[in-house]
Design a protein around this motif. Structure first.
Motif, short mmCIF file in Angstrom:
data_model
loop_
_atom_site.label_atom_id
_atom_site.label_comp_id
_atom_site.label_asym_id
_atom_site.label_seq_id
_atom_site.Cartn_x
_atom_site.Cartn_y
_atom_site.Cartn_z
N SER A 145 0.89 -1.20 0.19
CA SER A 145 0.20 -0.12 -0.05
C SER A 145 0.87 1.11 0.12
O SER A 145 0.30 2.43 -0.29
N MET A 152 3.07 -2.18 -13.37
CA MET A 152 2.32 -0.99 -14.13
C MET A 152 2.73 0.21 -13.39
O MET A 152 2.82 1.32 -14.01
N GLU A 201 -8.24 -4.58 1.59
CA GLU A 201 -7.98 -4.14 2.87
C GLU A 201 -6.88 -3.34 2.73
O GLU A 201 -5.86 -3.26 1.80
N PHE A 254 -3.97 -2.62 4.49
CA PHE A 254 -3.11 -3.31 5.43
C PHE A 254 -1.98 -2.37 5.40
O PHE A 254 -1.17 -2.24 4.52
N ILE A 281 -10.61 -8.27 -0.29
CA ILE A 281 -9.40 -8.84 -1.04
C ILE A 281 -8.23 -7.91 -0.51
O ILE A 281 -8.30 -6.69 -0.05
N THR A 282 -7.12 -8.59 -0.59
CA THR A 282 -5.79 -7.81 -0.41
C THR A 282 -5.28 -6.68 -1.44
O THR A 282 -5.87 -6.79 -2.36
N ASP A 283 -4.58 -5.92 -0.89
CA ASP A 283 -4.18 -4.64 -1.74
C ASP A 283 -3.65 -5.22 -2.90
O ASP A 283 -3.67 -4.85 -4.22
N ALA A 284 -2.65 -6.47 -2.85
CA ALA A 284 -2.00 -6.87 -4.06
C ALA A 284 -2.77 -7.27 -5.02
O ALA A 284 -2.40 -7.34 -6.20
N MET A 285 -4.12 -7.66 -4.91
CA MET A 285 -4.75 -8.44 -5.90
C MET A 285 -5.34 -7.37 -6.77
O MET A 285 -6.31 -7.90 -7.66
N VAL A 286 -5.60 -5.98 -6.67
CA VAL A 286 -6.26 -5.19 -7.21
C VAL A 286 -5.96 -5.31 -8.81
O VAL A 286 -7.20 -5.34 -9.69
N TYR A 287 -4.91 -5.54 -9.28
CA TYR A 287 -4.84 -5.39 -10.61
C TYR A 287 -5.32 -6.65 -11.20
O TYR A 287 -6.06 -6.68 -12.39
N SER A 288 -5.44 -8.03 -10.57
CA SER A 288 -5.74 -9.04 -11.26
C SER A 288 -7.23 -8.84 -11.28
O SER A 288 -7.88 -9.54 -12.31
N ILE A 289 -7.96 -8.20 -10.45
CA ILE A 289 -9.43 -8.16 -10.38
C ILE A 289 -10.00 -6.99 -11.17
O ILE A 289 -11.24 -6.91 -11.46
N GLY A 303 -2.31 3.55 -0.74
CA GLY A 303 -2.70 2.75 -1.68
C GLY A 303 -3.77 2.86 -2.73
O GLY A 303 -3.76 2.35 -3.84
N MET A 329 -2.00 3.72 -6.33
CA MET A 329 -1.82 2.66 -7.23
C MET A 329 -3.11 2.28 -7.78
O MET A 329 -3.20 1.86 -9.00
N CYS A 336 -4.31 1.82 -11.48
CA CYS A 336 -4.69 0.56 -11.95
C CYS A 336 -6.08 0.68 -12.81
O CYS A 336 -6.43 0.16 -13.90
#
Lengths: 472, 372
Positions: free
Chosen positions: A335, A371, B212, B214, B238-246, B271, B274, B278
């Protein structure tokens, strides 16, 4: 049976399935660990009965038995599930978007959990609609393993399931090591030859391994190569010699494809690091770590920013090793990515696999990092051995992925001691789901170059390497 | 502080109250834009009620001095300064209004209608000179007595506006969200967004993906998700890291913000930048729900100075002593989202594009109040 149940499913209202699912859920929850197996078998019977009766409509199949039979039934159930799933979404309101239809009442989920699964049916009722085609694998013990599973495989399975051995290359190396032990202890039964029987024997071991986590691309490539090697074992040589030669070949394979490959990549990638660089990396990649350590050894002055994410916090291990070697490191969670990106000169990423259409399949979060870097015109360099190249093509992170345990999200600690958060009882709320996926897909336009042991190439050249060097 | 020589019990009480408030701000006992804004407005109400002035600019100066102190107690809580500036603008407006009606000279000051040309015209003398210029002309004593109830009324209206913000924003929800939509929200600590979604859920059926944040807001995230799920909305955490995939499957991104800057940029939770980028890449609209009290007249000349950093123990536990010694850990609490990333700002006064925010700044604040 398959066409029947799915045809009937379209006519039956979804509401009837919901109370059944809830009953199922309640029953499974209440029974203790010891009675779970019995309840499962009972539920399985009931499910089979329900599937046979036309008016019942959808059924909720409980965990299947362990062993090779499972694979076949899983394949059958998988097909049923997918056909049943698509019909639910069609029958459940006629909406075009599958996403909007994640109604909790849909009991179309034939189980894929194997082994001693905890709350088997619960997991599936709570699966996110978009990812229903993916299985969740859960394993907590090896009590249900068949007799012919080698102890090395048993321990490896547990190591995979608990994420102790994690990372594409590490898993491949560990698997091949375990196979060496299996081959060493293997004795050909009477009436068959080693070249024919060993493959089957290994397949059974692999099936058990799969119950912990799906195979990685590296493992898939290695297994394909090993099976090829086994099939060409000459009938003339003795079993002892054959085993020895196989073990020797595995050793060479590990050395060539992983160790030497890593060394070549390091030599090449180190040239990209110059004095004063601030390099960003995401999570933990073994080969990127080696690149940094080598550059440090050569006395290049640079610093590293490690971006980490939960639930695995692999970056912590990375930052531990780098700082122990004397590198200046910074550690931030994803984050905080935009905050640190201003000072970055380049980004080094690792890979789980590189697909044939140039997409990078790596730890979830990699796409975000790539990205963001590309938008700021920061070069992104991927370090990856050729063993990670795959013939597969994929367009987005949803069609194929690996699902992790949703309870990892419920736990909000930052170290190994679990700390349940406000979502302790998330399973009780029908509308609440937790999604934990492990990988994502980074489009090739975000990647500057991929450094492999056969050279540095743009992402679009991956299929060329696969064809030329036959590495996949 | 109040005029020198104030010794009545009432004024002593007020001083004590101010001291207590400043201390609370410093200790972060009052946290969050809404709480700070409301508390500041209520304090100003008391201050203005108890204040005595001969010229209106004395009141202005008093409030400016108080405002500087309050802003200094929590420097990155821009809402505090925003309320101060709103009240100052209110006071100036009232005084100029009265002055105009008394002296009948509307052309000199151009108080209410701020045109673009007044932006371009250079005003060297800000503050006391200009203010007193208009007031000394009129009959001094009678004006100051009349203004107080109007100012207090104005501040009361401001407080009411603050309390009803979520209501007006939430009512715009049905225009934004269609049936079977998937919404992603990267700022689950926002009450405005929560009310927005809950209200819209009464009329629309949609899915929400909650990111989240986090580690700073993860508990608030989980509670947010619980509330949504209890209201019958399909919620997935979902976690922050998953945003691009979804993100390819998301219809809109709806976020709340900590502050809106004068160029239309946002200071939102970590967050958000980014995630907005995205969304831009996937051509997904980004919508911000914010009350106008979060709109600050400041420009993000130095973005890093606006971003507060938080407890690093939340990122890397202090128990991990060997690591903590060697590694520099960063835990930014906020993120700067540039105006290009945002498609729409929904405020209690309606929806605006980020390029329009500067106009709202001009409407509500005075140039001379920007530096307290």
């Amino acid at each position: 049976m398959m066409p029947d149940s799915s045809a009937k499913a379209s006519t039956a209202p979804p509401a009837t399935a919901a109370p059944k699912a809830q009953q199922q859920k309640a029953r499974d929850k209440n029974s203790g660990e010891a009675l779970e197996g019995k309840a499962q078998r009972k539920a399985e019977k009931a499910a089979r009965r329900a599937a046979a009766v036309s008016e019942r409509g959808k059924s909720n199949k409980p965990p299947a038995e362990a062993g090779q039979v499972r694979e076949k039934s899983q394949a059958r159930q998988g097909k049923e599930k997918s056909s049943g799933g698509s019909i639910t979404s069609a029958g459940g309101g006629g909406s075009t978007s599958g996403v909007g239809n994640i109604t909790a009442g849909s009991a179309i989920s034939s189980l894929a959990t194997q082994g001693t699964a905890i709350h088997g049916s619960d997991i599936l009722d709570k699966r996110v609609g978009l990812f229903k085609h993916l299985e969740i694998t859960r394993r907590s013990g090896t009590a249900d393993a068949a007799k012919d599973i080698h102890p090395a495989i048993l321990s490896l399975t547990l190591q995979f399931a608990s994420y102790t051995v994690i990372g594409s290359s590490a898993r491949c190396r560990a698997t091949l090591g375990a196979f060496q032990a299996v081959i060493k202890d293997y004795r050909t039964p009477a009436g068959t030859t080693l070249s024919r029987n060993l493959t089957n024997h290994l397949s059974r071991q692999i099936d058990f391994l799969k119950t912990a986590r799906p195979l990685s691309i590296t493992m898939g490539n290695a297994i394909r190569w090993l099976k090829q090697e086994i099939s060409v074992v000459s009938i003339d040589i003795s079993d002892d010699q054959a085993r020895e030669s196989l073990i020797e070949k595995i050793e060479t394979y590990i050395r060539e494809k992983i160790e030497v490959a890593d060394r070549v990549i390091v030599q090449s990638a180190v040239k990209q690091i110059s004095k004063g660089d601030v390099i960003l990396t995401f999570s933990r990649s073994a080969v990127v770590e080696q690149v940094f350590l080598e550059a440090n050894l050569r006395g290049i002055e640079f610093s590293v920013v490690v971006v980490d994410t939960r639930p695995f916090f692999e970056g912590k291990e990375m930052v531990r090793r780098l700082s122990n070697a004397g590198l200046r490191c910074e550690y931030v969670l994803i984050s905080g990515l935009s905050y640190v990106l201003n000072d970055i000169t380049s980004v080094f990423l690792g890979a789980h696999a590189v697909l044939s259409n140039g997409q990078l399949y790596s730890r979830v979060g990699t796409a975000l990092v790539a990205m963001s870097a590309k938008r700021k015109n920061i070069p992104v360099i991927v370090c990856c051995e050729s063993i990670k190249f795959s013939n597969r093509v994929q367009l987005d992170s949803v069609t194929f992925n690996e699902l992790g345990s949703p309870d990892d999200l419920m736990n909000i600690s930052i170290d190994s001691a679990p700390k349940p958060g406000p979502l302790k009882n998330w399973r009780d709320l029908p509308n609440l789901k937790l999604l934990n996926i492990l990988y994502d897909l980074t489009p090739p336009e975000y990647i500057k170059k991929i450094v492999t042991e056969v050279g540095s190439l743009p992402p679009s050249s991956v299929p060329v390497i696969i064809r030329e060097y036959n590495s996949a | 502080m109040l005029a020198a020589g104030a010794h009545t019990t009432k004024e002593k009480d007020l001083n004590a109250h101010i001291e207590a408030f400043v201390a609370q701000l410093k200790r972060r006992q009052i946290q969050g834009s809404y709480n700070v804004a409301l508390a500041t407005a209520q304090l100003l109400l008391r201050v203005v009620s108890a204040a005595r002035w001969t010229h209106i600019d004395q009141l202005v100066t008093q409030i400016k001095i108080l405002g500087k102190r309050l802003q200094g107690a929590q420097p990155r809580e821009l809402a505090c300064g925003n309320i101060i500036r709103r009240v100052l603008a209110l006071i100036r407006e009232e005084s100029e209004d009265t002055n105009d009606s008394e002296s009948g000279d509307g052309a000199v000051n151009s108080p209410l209608i701020t045109s673009m040309f007044s932006l371009l015209s250079t005003n060297d003398e800000y503050g006391p000179n200009r203010g007193s210029q208009s007031l000394i002309d009129g009959s001094g004593r009678s004006i100051k007595k009349d203004l107080k109830p109007y100012i207090i009324e104005g501040i009361q209206e401001l407080i009411d506006e603050l309390k009803n913000i979520d209501e007006s924003i939430a009512s715009m929800g049905v225009e934004m969200i269609h049936e079977n939509e998937t919404i992603l929200t990267p700022t689950p600590n926002s009450r405005t967004v929560l009310k927005f979604l809950l209200r819209t859920a009464q009329k629309r059926k949609f899915t929400v993906l909650v990111v989240e944040v986090f580690p700073n807001d993860v508990e608030k995230t989980h509670e947010f998700a619980l509330k949504l799920a209890e209201a019958g909305i399909e919620t997935t955490v979902i976690t922050d890291a998953m945003v691009y995939s979804i993100m390819g499957r998301v219809g809109k991104v709806i976020l709340g913000t900590h502050a809106v800057l004068a160029n239309g940029g946002l200071l939102a939770s970590a967050g958000a930048a980014m995630i907005s980028q995205c969304a831009n890449v996937h051509r997904t609209p980004v919508v911000v729900c914010t009350g106008l009290y979060k709109l600050s007249p400041m420009y993000p000349f130095d973005v890093e100075s606006l971003i507060e950093v938080g407890d690093t123990g939340k990122v890397l536990a202090f128990e991990d002593g060997s690591l903590v010694d060697k590694v520099n850990v960063v835990n930014p609490l906020y993120d700067y989202v540039p105006p290009e990333s945002v498609d729409l700002c929904i405020t209690n006064m309606g929806g605006y594009s980020p390029s329009f925010m500067y106009r709202l700044v001009l409407d509500h604040y005075r140039q001379e109040d920007v530096t307290l």
